[in-house]
Design a protein around this motif. Structure first.
Motif, short mmCIF file in Angstrom:
data_model
loop_
_atom_site.label_atom_id
_atom_site.label_comp_id
_atom_site.label_asym_id
_atom_site.label_seq_id
_atom_site.Cartn_x
_atom_site.Cartn_y
_atom_site.Cartn_z
N THR A 53 0.83 -1.17 -0.02
CA THR A 53 0.02 0.07 -0.20
C THR A 53 0.71 1.25 0.05
N ILE A 79 1.05 5.21 0.28
CA ILE A 79 0.44 6.40 1.12
C ILE A 79 0.91 7.70 0.42
N THR A 117 -1.92 -1.17 -3.75
CA THR A 117 -3.02 0.02 -3.58
C THR A 117 -2.33 1.18 -3.57
N PHE A 163 -2.97 4.54 -1.68
CA PHE A 163 -4.07 5.25 -0.68
C PHE A 163 -3.79 6.88 -0.90
N MET A 173 -3.88 8.50 7.75
CA MET A 173 -3.43 7.42 6.78
C MET A 173 -3.05 6.31 7.41
N ARG A 174 -1.97 6.31 8.36
CA ARG A 174 -1.43 5.25 8.84
C ARG A 174 -2.62 4.25 9.45
N SER A 233 -4.54 2.60 6.66
CA SER A 233 -3.63 1.80 5.60
C SER A 233 -3.79 0.17 6.01
N GLU A 234 -3.92 -0.32 5.08
CA GLU A 234 -3.84 -1.85 5.01
C GLU A 234 -2.92 -2.79 4.31
N HIS A 264 3.83 -1.02 3.70
CA HIS A 264 3.33 0.15 3.43
C HIS A 264 4.39 1.09 3.01
N ASN A 313 4.43 -4.30 8.07
CA ASN A 313 3.03 -4.04 8.55
C ASN A 313 2.81 -3.83 10.15
#
Length: 289
Positions: free
Chosen positions: A49, A51, A77, A79, A117-118, A121-122, A126, A184
């Protein structure tokens, strides 16, 4: 998704259907790499993900989005958090790999926005993905490989990158926290400094066990993008980060996304430094098809 592989001029096209459209993706590998390419695609099991906090910079954001979509890694993803409280910019997309939060309030600091956002976030890893930097197509794939090689590290990043300023691209080396990727479990058990506009990412990095590498000869990031309101361009000004509101720009009423090829072509024309030669040589192959 049904994958079909077509070859042309010793390059491959991936063709797949998504949301009713046929999407063609360039694969910059020769015929001899066909088997290893398929193995790599099948190995994209970790979810990455990215950010991307943004505010009134859609011209830059559009390039950040395109270069995210150009990444060779599949399981990803982007985000995006847009806190244009005036409502003059509302971001929308139906791309399944992009999540957008339009916030009707202004965060007081960048650290506060990143902390928001942290928490949401998934994923397995990250990554920071600033709206005013550019990342080369292999950043995600190389990041995921580096995590696999160093599973004991909380985060990994680059200690060198390319820097775009005054119409030229050259090599730079410093903390480069914007190139970081967090595991993660570490990311979810730590917090960004919500009182800070600058340095909160580095604070989190050095609080853990991190690895910083030199990706030469194929750099992963181009920092600065030659825009005067980028923090890198204000490094000599003591008042550059007194207020988060200093970071702003005049934006167009209609936003036209450029193609990845247009972005890479523009960048290659600015690359006059020998340190960037190999990176842009690979990009030229990328643009052949």
């Amino acid at each position: 998704i049904d994958w079909n592989i077509y070859s042309k001029n010793k390059f491959f096209f991936e063709v797949y259907e998504a949301d009713g459209f046929f999407v063609v993706s360039r694969v910059p590998f020769g015929l001899e790499d066909y088997k290893s390419f398929l193995e790599e695609i099948q190995s994209h099991t970790n979810h990455l993900t990215c950010i991307c906090p943004t505010y009134k910079r859609p011209e830059l954001l559009s390039d950040a989005i395109v270069t995210f979509l150009e990444q060779t890694y599949r399981n990803k993803t982007l985000f995006i958090c847009n806190d244009d409280w005036s409502g003059s910019i509302v971001l929308k997309t139906n791309n399944q790999n992009i999540i957008i939060h339009n916030i009707n309030k202004r965060f007081k600091t960048l650290g506060e926005k990143e902390e928001y956002m942290r928490k949401l976030s998934e994923g397995d890893f990250h990554l920071l993905w600033p709206d005013d930097d550019i990342y080369l197509p292999w950043r995600l794939s190389n990041t995921e490989k580096l995590h696999k090689k160093t599973p004991d590290k909380d985060c990994v990043k680059n200690d060198t990158a390319l820097f775009c300023a005054n119409g030229n691209i050259t090599r730079i080396g410093n903390n480069l926290e914007t190139t970081v990727s967090f595991k993660n479990d570490f990311f979810k058990s730590n917090e960004f400094n919500t009182k800070s506009n600058l340095g909160q990412e580095l604070e989190m990095i050095i609080s853990g066990d991190y690895l910083s590498i030199d990706p030469d000869p194929y750099y992963w990031a181009i920092i600065g993008w030659g825009k005067e309101y980028h923090v890198s361009a204000h490094s000599g000004r003591s008042d550059a980060w007194k207020s988060y509101e200093n970071i702003d720009c005049i934006y167009p009423s209609n936003l036209n996304l450029r193609s990845g090829k247009e972005i890479w072509t523009e960048l290659s024309k600015k690359s006059l430094d020998d340190s960037a030669k190999n990176t842009f040589s690979l990009l030229e192959k990328w643009m052949l098809v």
